[in-house]
Write an enzyme that holds these catalytic residues in place. Structure first.
Site, PDB file in Angstrom:
ATOM      1  N   TYR A   1      -1.767  -1.078  10.533  1.00 48.96           N
ATOM      2  CA  TYR A   1      -1.873  -1.334   9.090  1.00 48.96           C
ATOM      3  C   TYR A   1      -0.626  -0.815   8.359  1.00 48.96           C
ATOM      4  O   TYR A   1       0.007  -1.516   7.569  1.00 48.96           O
ATOM      5  CB  TYR A   1      -3.142  -0.663   8.559  1.00 48.96           C
TER       6      TYR A   1
ATOM      7  N   SER B   1       0.858  -1.186   0.000  1.00 44.74           N
ATOM      8  CA  SER B   1       0.000   0.000   0.000  1.00 44.74           C
ATOM      9  C   SER B   1       0.891   1.231   0.000  1.00 44.74           C
ATOM     10  O   SER B   1       2.072   1.143   0.348  1.00 44.74           O
ATOM     11  CB  SER B   1      -0.876   0.011   1.261  1.00 44.74           C
TER      12      SER B   1
HETATM   13  P1  NAP Z   1     -11.308  -6.279   0.416  1.00 38.75           P
HETATM   14  O1  NAP Z   1     -12.121  -5.785  -0.713  1.00 38.75           O
HETATM   15  O2  NAP Z   1     -11.817  -6.162   1.804  1.00 38.75           O
HETATM   16  O3  NAP Z   1     -10.914  -7.798   0.133  1.00 38.75           O
HETATM   17  C1  NAP Z   1     -10.080  -8.478   1.024  1.00 38.75           C
HETATM   18  C2  NAP Z   1      -9.902  -9.899   0.560  1.00 38.75           C
HETATM   19  O4  NAP Z   1      -8.988 -10.561   1.435  1.00 38.75           O
HETATM   20  C3  NAP Z   1     -11.191 -10.699   0.566  1.00 38.75           C
HETATM   21  O5  NAP Z   1     -11.154 -11.621  -0.494  1.00 38.75           O
HETATM   22  C4  NAP Z   1     -11.114 -11.426   1.905  1.00 38.75           C
HETATM   23  O6  NAP Z   1     -11.934 -12.571   1.876  1.00 38.75           O
HETATM   24  C5  NAP Z   1      -9.617 -11.736   1.943  1.00 38.75           C
HETATM   25  N1  NAP Z   1      -9.081 -11.996   3.281  1.00 38.75           N
HETATM   26  C6  NAP Z   1      -9.047 -11.164   4.352  1.00 38.75           C
HETATM   27  N2  NAP Z   1      -8.450 -11.771   5.397  1.00 38.75           N
HETATM   28  C7  NAP Z   1      -8.068 -13.004   4.973  1.00 38.75           C
HETATM   29  C8  NAP Z   1      -7.415 -14.098   5.572  1.00 38.75           C
HETATM   30  N3  NAP Z   1      -7.024 -14.066   6.857  1.00 38.75           N
HETATM   31  N4  NAP Z   1      -7.192 -15.216   4.839  1.00 38.75           N
HETATM   32  C9  NAP Z   1      -7.587 -15.269   3.541  1.00 38.75           C
HETATM   33  N5  NAP Z   1      -8.209 -14.274   2.913  1.00 38.75           N
HETATM   34  C10 NAP Z   1      -8.456 -13.154   3.618  1.00 38.75           C
HETATM   35  O7  NAP Z   1      -9.858  -5.560   0.429  1.00 38.75           O
HETATM   36  P2  NAP Z   1      -9.066  -4.765  -0.720  1.00 38.75           P
HETATM   37  O8  NAP Z   1      -9.336  -3.339  -0.547  1.00 38.75           O
HETATM   38  O9  NAP Z   1      -9.278  -5.405  -2.022  1.00 38.75           O
HETATM   39  O10 NAP Z   1      -7.561  -5.034  -0.231  1.00 38.75           O
HETATM   40  C11 NAP Z   1      -6.756  -6.048  -0.803  1.00 38.75           C
HETATM   41  C12 NAP Z   1      -5.300  -5.710  -0.539  1.00 38.75           C
HETATM   42  O11 NAP Z   1      -5.012  -4.451  -1.111  1.00 38.75           O
HETATM   43  C13 NAP Z   1      -4.957  -5.607   0.949  1.00 38.75           C
HETATM   44  O12 NAP Z   1      -3.705  -6.218   1.184  1.00 38.75           O
HETATM   45  C14 NAP Z   1      -4.861  -4.114   1.185  1.00 38.75           C
HETATM   46  O13 NAP Z   1      -3.968  -3.801   2.222  1.00 38.75           O
HETATM   47  C15 NAP Z   1      -4.381  -3.626  -0.152  1.00 38.75           C
HETATM   48  N6  NAP Z   1      -4.713  -2.216  -0.433  1.00 38.75           N
HETATM   49  C16 NAP Z   1      -6.010  -1.822  -0.673  1.00 38.75           C
HETATM   50  C17 NAP Z   1      -6.269  -0.474  -0.972  1.00 38.75           C
HETATM   51  C18 NAP Z   1      -7.649   0.028  -1.319  1.00 38.75           C
HETATM   52  O14 NAP Z   1      -7.813   1.232  -1.607  1.00 38.75           O
HETATM   53  N7  NAP Z   1      -8.664  -0.807  -1.334  1.00 38.75           N
HETATM   54  C19 NAP Z   1      -5.219   0.456  -0.990  1.00 38.75           C
HETATM   55  C20 NAP Z   1      -3.946   0.006  -0.717  1.00 38.75           C
HETATM   56  C21 NAP Z   1      -3.689  -1.325  -0.463  1.00 38.75           C
HETATM   57  P3  NAP Z   1     -12.501 -13.272   3.225  1.00 38.75           P
HETATM   58  O15 NAP Z   1     -13.001 -12.192   4.115  1.00 38.75           O
HETATM   59  O16 NAP Z   1     -13.549 -14.211   2.733  1.00 38.75           O
HETATM   60  O17 NAP Z   1     -11.324 -13.992   3.801  1.00 38.75           O
END
Ligand code: NAP
Length: 260
Positions: A158, A144
Site C-alpha cells: 500500500y 496518502s
Molecule cells: P473505501 O471507503 O473503502 O472506498 C473505496 C472506494 O473505491 C469504493 O467506492 C470502492 O467501490 C472503490 N474501488 C475499490 N477498488 C476499485 C476498483 N478496482 N475499481 C473501481 N473502484 C474501486 O476507501 P477510502 O478509505 O474512502 O479510500 C479512498 C482513497 O483514499 C484510497 O485511494 C485510499 O488509499 C485513500 N486514503 C484513505 C485514507 C483513510 O483514512 N480512509 C487515508 C489515506 C488515504 P467498489 O468496491 O464498489 O469498487
C-alpha cells in the site's frame, strides 16, 4: 470568490460510492458540479448517487473497474455524454488489504499495485481525450500519508503505491501542462470512513488522541482540498500534494502533543 468556477463543471470520481470518494462527490455536487461516481458495485454507487441528489449540482453513477481500460473509457465517455464534457478527474479508488512483508505473496502485491498505480494510469488515460478539450482540465489523485511520509505494519505494498502515485503526478504534470491540465494529489491522514468506523470506539479514540487537531479527518475535509485543486484559482499549481491530516505527521513524538 474562490471556486465559483466549479458550477456546471463535469467531474468523474473513481471510488466515489463510499468513504473519501463519496465525500469528494458531495463537496463537488454542493459546489454545483455535475458528478459521475465510478465504482465496481453499481448498486452501492447508485444508492450513493440517490443520497447525494438534491445538492446544487447533479450526481449519477456507473460501474467500472479502474484496472480495466475499456470499462474506464466507457465511463469517461458516459460523463461526456451526460455532462457535455469532462473537466475534472478525481482518481481516488483504493483498497486496504493488510499483509506483513514475510507473508506477502506476489499476488497480494499485484492486487494493490494494480488498483492504485495501474488504476491511476488507466483512469487518467481514459479521461485524457475529454480533459484535453476542457479549458480547465484537472486531475486530483488521492494518495496518502502512508507511504510518502509514514509507514504502518502490513502495508508495504500500500505504502509503495501511495508514494508511487506522487512520482506519477510529478511527470504527468509536465507532460499534460501543454493542454492546460494540472495534476495534483491530496494525501489524507486518518479519515473516518465506514471501514474505519468498524474498528470500534477505543481504536478511534486512541487515533484521535494522537492527532494535534484531536479528531479524525472527515471525508469532506479531503473533498475541500480536491475542490480547491480543481478550481480555476488553483490553475497555477501542478505536480503538488496537499496533506490533509490535522497535523498528524508534524509531531516529532507523542511527547510533543503532551507538552502543547
Ligand atoms: P473505501 O471507503 O473503502 O472506498 C473505496 C472506494 O473505491 C469504493 O467506492 C470502492 O467501490 C472503490 N474501488 C475499490 N477498488 C476499485 C476498483 N478496482 N475499481 C473501481 N473502484 C474501486 O476507501 P477510502 O478509505 O474512502 O479510500 C479512498 C482513497 O483514499 C484510497 O485511494 C485510499 O488509499 C485513500 N486514503 C484513505 C485514507 C483513510 O483514512 N480512509 C487515508 C489515506 C488515504 P467498489 O468496491 O464498489 O469498487
Amino acid at each position: 470568490m474562490l471556486t465559483t468556477s466549479l458550477t456546471g463543471r463535469s467531474v468523474l470520481v473513481t471510488g466515489g460510492s463510499k468513504g473519501i470518494g463519496k465525500g469528494i462527490a458531495r463537496v463537488f455536487a454542493r459546489a454545483g458540479a455535475k458528478v459521475l461516481i465510478v465504482a465496481r458495485h453499481l448498486d452501492v454507487a447508485e444508492a450513493t448517487a440517490r443520497e447525494l441528489a438534491g445538492q446544487n449540482g447533479t450526481v449519477s453513477a456507473t460501474a467500472a473497474d479502474v484496472t480495466d481500460l475499456a470499462a474506464m473509457t466507457a465511463a469517461a465517455e458516459l460523463a461526456v455524454a451526460r455532462h457535455g464534457g469532462l473537466d475534472v478527474l478525481c482518481a481516488n479508488a483504493g483498497i486496504f488489504p493488510t499483509t506483513k512483508l514475510e507473508d506477502m505473496s506476489p499476488e497480494n502485491w499485484d492486487e494493490v499495485v494494480g488498483t492504485h498505480l495501474k488504476g491511476t494510469l488507466i483512469a487518467v488515460k481514459a479521461c485524457l481525450p475529454a480533459l484535453k478539450k476542457s479549458n480547465q482540465g484537472r486531475i486530483v489523485v488521492t494518495s496518502s500519508i502512508t507511504g510518502p511520509v509514514t509507514g504502518f505494519p502490513g502495508w508495504t505494498h500500500y505504502g509503495a503505491t501511495k508514494a508511487g502515485q506522487l512520482g506519477f503526478i510529478r511527470t504527468a504534470c509536465i507532460e499534460l501542462a501543454k493542454y492546460g491540465i494540472t495534476v495534483n494529489a491530496v494525501s489524507p491522514g486518518n479519515v473516518l470512513t465506514e471501514g474505519l468506523q468498524g474498528m470500534g470506539e477505543d481504536y478511534l479514540k486512541t487515533m484521535a488522541a494522537s492527532i494535534p487537531a484531536k479528531r479524525l479527518g472527515e471525508v469532506e475535509d479531503i473533498g475541500y482540498a480536491a475542490l480547491f485543486l480543481a478550481s480555476k484559482e488553483a490553475g497555477y499549481i501542478t505536480g503538488q500534494t496537499i496533506i490533509v491530516d490535522g497535523g498528524q505527521i508534524v509531531l516529532e513524538s507523542l511527547e510533543a502533543l503532551a507538552q502543547a
